[in-house]
Design a protein around this motif. Structure first.
Motif, PDB file in Angstrom:
ATOM      1  N   VAL A   1       0.803  -1.218   0.000  1.00  0.00           N
ATOM      2  CA  VAL A   1       0.000   0.000   0.000  1.00  0.00           C
ATOM      3  C   VAL A   1       0.843   1.279   0.000  1.00  0.00           C
ATOM      4  O   VAL A   1       0.564   2.197  -0.786  1.00  0.00           O
ATOM      5  N   PRO A   2       1.894   1.415   0.825  1.00  0.00           N
ATOM      6  CA  PRO A   2       2.672   2.656   0.789  1.00  0.00           C
ATOM      7  C   PRO A   2       3.238   2.989  -0.592  1.00  0.00           C
ATOM      8  O   PRO A   2       3.252   4.154  -1.000  1.00  0.00           O
ATOM      9  N   LEU A   3       3.666   1.975  -1.342  1.00  0.00           N
ATOM     10  CA  LEU A   3       4.184   2.212  -2.693  1.00  0.00           C
ATOM     11  C   LEU A   3       3.067   2.674  -3.627  1.00  0.00           C
ATOM     12  O   LEU A   3       3.257   3.618  -4.410  1.00  0.00           O
ATOM     13  N   ILE A   4       1.904   2.043  -3.557  1.00  0.00           N
ATOM     14  CA  ILE A   4       0.781   2.459  -4.396  1.00  0.00           C
ATOM     15  C   ILE A   4       0.389   3.899  -4.071  1.00  0.00           C
ATOM     16  O   ILE A   4       0.150   4.707  -4.967  1.00  0.00           O
ATOM     17  N   VAL A   5       0.367   4.236  -2.803  1.00  0.00           N
ATOM     18  CA  VAL A   5       0.000   5.590  -2.393  1.00  0.00           C
ATOM     19  C   VAL A   5       1.035   6.599  -2.881  1.00  0.00           C
ATOM     20  O   VAL A   5       0.690   7.603  -3.511  1.00  0.00           O
ATOM     21  N   SER A   6       2.312   6.330  -2.632  1.00  0.00           N
ATOM     22  CA  SER A   6       3.335   7.315  -3.008  1.00  0.00           C
ATOM     23  C   SER A   6       3.525   7.413  -4.511  1.00  0.00           C
ATOM     24  O   SER A   6       3.593   8.518  -5.063  1.00  0.00           O
ATOM     25  N   GLN A   7       3.598   6.284  -5.190  1.00  0.00           N
ATOM     26  CA  GLN A   7       3.890   6.308  -6.625  1.00  0.00           C
ATOM     27  C   GLN A   7       2.662   6.636  -7.472  1.00  0.00           C
ATOM     28  O   GLN A   7       2.744   7.413  -8.416  1.00  0.00           O
ATOM     29  N   HIS A   8       1.517   6.049  -7.149  1.00  0.00           N
ATOM     30  CA  HIS A   8       0.332   6.238  -7.981  1.00  0.00           C
ATOM     31  C   HIS A   8      -0.542   7.399  -7.495  1.00  0.00           C
ATOM     32  O   HIS A   8      -0.798   8.336  -8.246  1.00  0.00           O
ATOM     33  N   LEU A   9      -0.995   7.329  -6.254  1.00  0.00           N
ATOM     34  CA  LEU A   9      -1.950   8.327  -5.786  1.00  0.00           C
ATOM     35  C   LEU A   9      -1.319   9.707  -5.607  1.00  0.00           C
ATOM     36  O   LEU A   9      -1.975  10.719  -5.828  1.00  0.00           O
ATOM     37  N   LYS A  10      -0.052   9.747  -5.232  1.00  0.00           N
ATOM     38  CA  LYS A  10       0.638  11.038  -5.099  1.00  0.00           C
ATOM     39  C   LYS A  10       1.424  11.395  -6.352  1.00  0.00           C
ATOM     40  O   LYS A  10       1.466  12.546  -6.754  1.00  0.00           O
ATOM     41  N   GLY A  11       2.065  10.402  -6.981  1.00  0.00           N
ATOM     42  CA  GLY A  11       2.953  10.655  -8.114  1.00  0.00           C
ATOM     43  C   GLY A  11       2.348  10.436  -9.487  1.00  0.00           C
ATOM     44  O   GLY A  11       3.014  10.628 -10.501  1.00  0.00           O
ATOM     45  N   ASN A  12       1.107   9.953  -9.535  1.00  0.00           N
ATOM     46  CA  ASN A  12       0.388   9.737 -10.803  1.00  0.00           C
ATOM     47  C   ASN A  12       1.056   8.733 -11.735  1.00  0.00           C
ATOM     48  O   ASN A  12       0.908   8.812 -12.945  1.00  0.00           O
TER      49      ASN A  12
END
Length: 109
Positions: free
Chosen positions: A82-93
């Motif tokens: 989850v932290p990777l999905i949040v940082s890379q996708h949800l924050k970094g698009n």
């Protein structure tokens, strides 16, 4: 709120919705903790809404996570992902390529 209602609201609001399957098969593979972790990791993101969902039809590759309006589907998601999905996708698009559901996001080499 149903998925279609969220999609309509999302189109009007510009927010993202992250649906975490909570049906039987996904729950057997820890989807409750995935949902809990998404909520904790995104509590300061005002444009991201985390929702539980019923079956998303991907039982053999669960826990399944669907992000709209991006129409990105992740498979076999565990709390430590989850932290990777949040940082890379949800924050970094930038979707996390290695976690994309291959049935929905086929790759051709």
């Amino acid at each position: 709120m149903s998925t279609s209602e969220c999609q309509k609201q999302e189109i009007n609001s510009g927010d993202r919705y992250v649906f975490v399957c909570q049906n039987q098969s996904c729950m057997r593979h820890n989807s409750q903790e995935v949902l809990k972790t998404f909520k904790a990791e995104t509590e300061n993101l005002v444009d991201v809404n985390i929702e539980s969902s019923g079956c998303l039809g991907q039982c053999s590759t669960g826990p399944t996570v669907r992000v709209i309006p991006d129409e990105i589907w992740y498979c076999r998601v565990q709390p430590n992902n989850v932290p990777l999905i949040v940082s890379q996708h949800l924050k970094g698009n930038k979707p996390v390529d290695d976690m994309l559901n291959p049935r929905i996001h086929p790759r051709f080499y």
